[in-house]
Design an enzyme around this catalytic site. Structure first.
Site, PDB file in Angstrom:
ATOM      1  N   GLN A 102       0.886  -1.206   0.014  1.00 32.70           N
ATOM      2  CA  GLN A 102       0.065  -0.079  -0.100  1.00 32.70           C
ATOM      3  C   GLN A 102       0.946   1.287  -0.241  1.00 32.70           C
ATOM      4  OE1 GLN A 102      -1.894   0.494   3.734  1.00 32.70           O
ATOM      5  NE2 GLN A 102      -3.576   1.999   3.121  1.00 32.70           N
ATOM      6  N   GLY A 103       1.063   1.977  -1.195  1.00 36.66           N
ATOM      7  CA  GLY A 103       1.874   2.938  -1.452  1.00 36.66           C
ATOM      8  C   GLY A 103       1.104   4.235  -1.081  1.00 36.66           C
ATOM      9  N   SER A 122       1.250   6.474   2.438  1.00 35.92           N
ATOM     10  CA  SER A 122       2.062   7.639   3.204  1.00 35.92           C
ATOM     11  C   SER A 122       3.309   7.923   2.485  1.00 35.92           C
ATOM     12  CB  SER A 122       2.502   6.984   4.536  1.00 35.92           C
ATOM     13  OG  SER A 122       1.274   6.392   5.233  1.00 35.92           O
ATOM     14  N   SER A 156       4.753  -1.283   4.082  1.00 38.48           N
ATOM     15  CA  SER A 156       4.842  -2.682   4.771  1.00 38.48           C
ATOM     16  C   SER A 156       4.970  -3.470   3.460  1.00 38.48           C
ATOM     17  CB  SER A 156       3.764  -3.356   5.577  1.00 38.48           C
ATOM     18  OG  SER A 156       3.471  -2.152   6.718  1.00 38.48           O
ATOM     19  N   GLU A 175      -9.355  -1.370   5.206  1.00 30.11           N
ATOM     20  CA  GLU A 175      -8.273  -1.594   6.313  1.00 30.11           C
ATOM     21  C   GLU A 175      -8.902  -1.155   7.550  1.00 30.11           C
ATOM     22  OE1 GLU A 175      -5.246   1.266   6.018  1.00 30.11           O
ATOM     23  OE2 GLU A 175      -3.866   0.057   7.009  1.00 30.11           O
ATOM     24  N   GLU A 177      -4.744   9.299  18.346  1.00 30.75           N
ATOM     25  CA  GLU A 177      -5.090  10.635  18.247  1.00 30.75           C
ATOM     26  C   GLU A 177      -6.385  11.015  17.200  1.00 30.75           C
ATOM     27  OE1 GLU A 177      -2.058   9.978  18.312  1.00 30.75           O
ATOM     28  OE2 GLU A 177      -1.447  10.533  20.299  1.00 30.75           O
TER      29      GLU A 177
HETATM   30  C1  FAD Z   1       4.103  -0.479  11.228  1.00 31.55           C
HETATM   31  C2  FAD Z   1       3.484   0.346  10.336  1.00 31.55           C
HETATM   32  C3  FAD Z   1       3.337   0.184   9.089  1.00 31.55           C
HETATM   33  C4  FAD Z   1       2.817   0.914   8.260  1.00 31.55           C
HETATM   34  N1  FAD Z   1       2.414   0.432   6.884  1.00 31.55           N
HETATM   35  C5  FAD Z   1       2.132   1.379   6.068  1.00 31.55           C
HETATM   36  C6  FAD Z   1       1.850   0.952   4.608  1.00 31.55           C
HETATM   37  O1  FAD Z   1       1.856  -0.208   4.332  1.00 31.55           O
HETATM   38  N2  FAD Z   1       1.567   1.727   3.884  1.00 31.55           N
HETATM   39  C7  FAD Z   1       1.263   3.065   4.065  1.00 31.55           C
HETATM   40  O2  FAD Z   1       0.781   3.928   3.053  1.00 31.55           O
HETATM   41  N3  FAD Z   1       1.457   3.510   5.324  1.00 31.55           N
HETATM   42  C8  FAD Z   1       1.666   2.773   6.257  1.00 31.55           C
HETATM   43  N4  FAD Z   1       2.068   3.279   7.607  1.00 31.55           N
HETATM   44  C9  FAD Z   1       2.164   4.710   8.022  1.00 31.55           C
HETATM   45  C10 FAD Z   1       0.938   5.112   8.699  1.00 31.55           C
HETATM   46  O3  FAD Z   1      -0.382   4.912   7.989  1.00 31.55           O
HETATM   47  C11 FAD Z   1       1.251   6.551   9.345  1.00 31.55           C
HETATM   48  O4  FAD Z   1       2.498   6.344  10.110  1.00 31.55           O
HETATM   49  C12 FAD Z   1      -0.036   7.045   9.936  1.00 31.55           C
HETATM   50  O5  FAD Z   1      -1.100   7.364   9.318  1.00 31.55           O
HETATM   51  C13 FAD Z   1       0.554   8.415  10.697  1.00 31.55           C
HETATM   52  O6  FAD Z   1       1.062   9.268   9.838  1.00 31.55           O
HETATM   53  P1  FAD Z   1       2.636   9.957  10.012  1.00 31.55           P
HETATM   54  O7  FAD Z   1       3.754   8.805  10.591  1.00 31.55           O
HETATM   55  O8  FAD Z   1       3.183  10.636   9.162  1.00 31.55           O
HETATM   56  O9  FAD Z   1       2.388  10.744  11.276  1.00 31.55           O
HETATM   57  P2  FAD Z   1       1.733  12.292  11.407  1.00 31.55           P
HETATM   58  O10 FAD Z   1       0.624  12.143  10.735  1.00 31.55           O
HETATM   59  O11 FAD Z   1       2.812  13.324  11.045  1.00 31.55           O
HETATM   60  O12 FAD Z   1       1.350  12.535  12.840  1.00 31.55           O
HETATM   61  C14 FAD Z   1       2.437  12.915  13.828  1.00 31.55           C
HETATM   62  C15 FAD Z   1       1.657  13.189  15.266  1.00 31.55           C
HETATM   63  O13 FAD Z   1       0.733  13.909  15.193  1.00 31.55           O
HETATM   64  C16 FAD Z   1      -0.737  13.641  15.587  1.00 31.55           C
HETATM   65  N5  FAD Z   1      -1.649  14.107  14.626  1.00 31.55           N
HETATM   66  C17 FAD Z   1      -1.555  14.372  13.429  1.00 31.55           C
HETATM   67  N6  FAD Z   1      -2.809  14.652  12.807  1.00 31.55           N
HETATM   68  C18 FAD Z   1      -3.519  15.011  13.981  1.00 31.55           C
HETATM   69  C19 FAD Z   1      -4.946  15.251  14.063  1.00 31.55           C
HETATM   70  N7  FAD Z   1      -5.740  15.931  13.183  1.00 31.55           N
HETATM   71  N8  FAD Z   1      -5.386  15.479  15.537  1.00 31.55           N
HETATM   72  C20 FAD Z   1      -4.677  15.142  16.546  1.00 31.55           C
HETATM   73  N9  FAD Z   1      -3.378  14.645  16.319  1.00 31.55           N
HETATM   74  C21 FAD Z   1      -2.646  14.432  15.221  1.00 31.55           C
HETATM   75  C22 FAD Z   1      -0.513  12.133  15.419  1.00 31.55           C
HETATM   76  O14 FAD Z   1      -1.424  11.301  15.854  1.00 31.55           O
HETATM   77  C23 FAD Z   1       1.051  11.827  15.555  1.00 31.55           C
HETATM   78  O15 FAD Z   1       0.983  11.663  17.045  1.00 31.55           O
HETATM   79  C24 FAD Z   1       2.643   2.284   8.432  1.00 31.55           C
HETATM   80  C25 FAD Z   1       3.089   2.786   9.800  1.00 31.55           C
HETATM   81  C26 FAD Z   1       3.357   1.986  10.781  1.00 31.55           C
HETATM   82  C27 FAD Z   1       3.933   2.491  11.972  1.00 31.55           C
END
Ligand code: FAD
Length: 402
Positions: A134-135, A137, A169, A252, A385
């Site tokens: 899943q591309g 993020s 992933s 999902e 969150e």
């Molecule tokens: C183990 C793992 C597997 C993953 N696999 C995939 C995958 O296969 N494909 C893919 O596309 N992605 C994948 N992801 C990515 C995942 O979807 C993102 O990490 C997740 O959506 C959070 O985005 P971010 O890491 O950019 O954090 P950010 O969005 O930058 O958030 C940073 C912090 O700010 C807080 N925050 C952000 N917006 C808000 C809001 N509106 N209100 C309150 N708090 C907020 C968050 O809760 C967090 O604490 C994976 C992540 C993990 C950890």
């Protein structure tokens, strides 16, 4: 304490289905600890273990329980699908490497795909010939996914893709990727997005595994450098990708999320077993009233999770959007698993610091791995969150956070 039952049939049909599934699983599930078991990590052997298991399910007619029969599935409702996954969770087997394909890509192609796309991809997803990733993020687009910047320009009968994805992933094992790209940089951010099906062997695709604190690398950075994607691989229309992506995310957090509860019920039973084996002052810690109280709390939380999971499954069966209710499921399983893993570390005391490379580590360091991996639970598939925000606004009707 006797092991509680995980799946009880709620209707005669479901009960009969569960009985048949249990009989089949008892005869066919590989022994615990074999490749494909969740406790053995997420390396190439794990993926092959998942493939072997998923193929066995496919050959015996247990794959794609919720998929329509016209696409090779069993044509059962989401309730049956969930019942099977919960039961399967008890046997310590996994098809996790195929969850994206079967649980997310397949249902999205069924809704938005052309006849050619359905014919090309659905059979290979179900018989686990091809692994998907899943591309979505990007470094600057996670919770706020619509801010994504990976560009695709239409050139003749191709799109040319440039940009970067992250946290993908299984990308290092994947044959195909569902990729969200920006096709109109001038449109409002949700409107200029398209959804492409990308062959991971295309020239210009580079995958770099990211090592996690568990020591493993099961997600990746992906770079796209002038990657040509045929127009025929556009899913939905140009600039209609956001709508398509919502189908993927609904699956999902809905069906996928409810199934996650099953894994953690299996983890709970393993924790009860650990308490039985762990001694303190000459008796098993299972006799300790505080330990029993904690286990009781976990059990109640798991039963609540099970009920909400079936509620989501019933909504899916009835064609109702489960959206915000599936946020409860996501929030509950992720935070509950972290609490359970914290508890196991406390139980082990100073021994909790021994990893798999120590011969004194309990159960070969399996608990240390699970503890470290559980930290990601409240981030993956949408952070806690963000789930709380959805529940507050859409279920409780509270004002939107600024
Ligand atoms: C183990 C793992 C597997 C993953 N696999 C995939 C995958 O296969 N494909 C893919 O596309 N992605 C994948 N992801 C990515 C995942 O979807 C993102 O990490 C997740 O959506 C959070 O985005 P971010 O890491 O950019 O954090 P950010 O969005 O930058 O958030 C940073 C912090 O700010 C807080 N925050 C952000 N917006 C808000 C809001 N509106 N209100 C309150 N708090 C907020 C968050 O809760 C967090 O604490 C994976 C992540 C993990 C950890």
């Amino acid at each position: 304490m006797t092991a509680p039952s995980e799946v009880d049939g709620t209707t005669a049909d479901l009960g009969d289905f569960v009985d048949r599934a249990r009989t089949w699983l008892e005869a066919n599930a590989p022994a615990k600890g074999a490749p494909g078991d969740f406790t053995t990590g997420r390396d190439a052997a794990f993926v092959e273990g998942c493939r072997r298991w998923q193929r066995r399910l496919f050959e015996a007619g247990w794959a794609g329980i919720g998929w329509p029969t016209e696409f090779g599935g069993r044509g059962e409702s989401a309730l049956f699908d969930l019942a099977f996954k919960r039961l399967q969770g008890r046997f310590g087997v996994s098809s996790a490497a195929f969850d994206v394909g079967i649980g997310m890509v397949g249902p999205t192609i069924m809704v938005h795909g052309t006849p050619e796309q359905k014919q090309r991809h659905l059979p290979r997803i179900l018989n686990c010939e091809e692994v998907w990733c899943q591309g979505f993020s990007e470094p600057g687009a996670g919770s706020d996914l619509a801010s994504l910047r990976t560009r695709a320009e239409a050139v003749g009968d191709h799109f040319v893709v440039n940009g970067q994805k992250v946290w993908t992933s299984f990308a290092h094992y994947a044959d195909w990727c569902m990729l969200l790209v920006r096709t109109d940089p001038h449109a409002p951010k949700h409107r200029g997005v398209s959804f492409l099906l990308v062959d991971m062997k295309s020239p210009g695709v580079t995958v770099k595994p990211l090592r996690q604190m568990t020591g493993e690398a099961d997600f990746n950075e992906m770079f796209f450098d002038n990657v040509q994607v045929p127009r025929a691989n556009l899913l939905g229309g140009v600039n209609e990708g956001w709508r398509v992506a919502m189908t993927t995310l609904t699956n999902e957090r809905g069906a996928g999320g409810t199934a996650a509860g099953a894994r953690f019920f299996a983890a709970f039973l393993a924790i009860v077993e650990l308490c039985r084996r762990t001694g303190r002052r000459g008796q098993p810690v299972l006799q300790d009233p505080l330990v029993r109280q904690q286990l009781g709390n976990f059990y109640v939380d798991l039963r609540e999770l099970r009920c909400t999971g079936y509620r989501v499954a019933a909504m899916l069966r009835d064609g109702t959007a489960a959206g915000p209710v599936s946020s409860i499921v996501k929030l509950t399983w992720s935070e509950l698993n972290q609490r359970m893993q914290n508890f196991v570390m406390e139980l082990q005391g100073p021994g909790s610091q021994l990893m798999a490379d120590s011969r004194y580590a309990v159960d070969n360091g399996r608990w240390q791995f699970d503890f470290l991996r559980s930290r990601a639970n409240t981030i993956e598939a949408g952070t806690s969150e963000v789930q709380r925000g959805i529940i507050a606004e859409r279920l409780l009707g509270l004002p939107r956070a600024r």
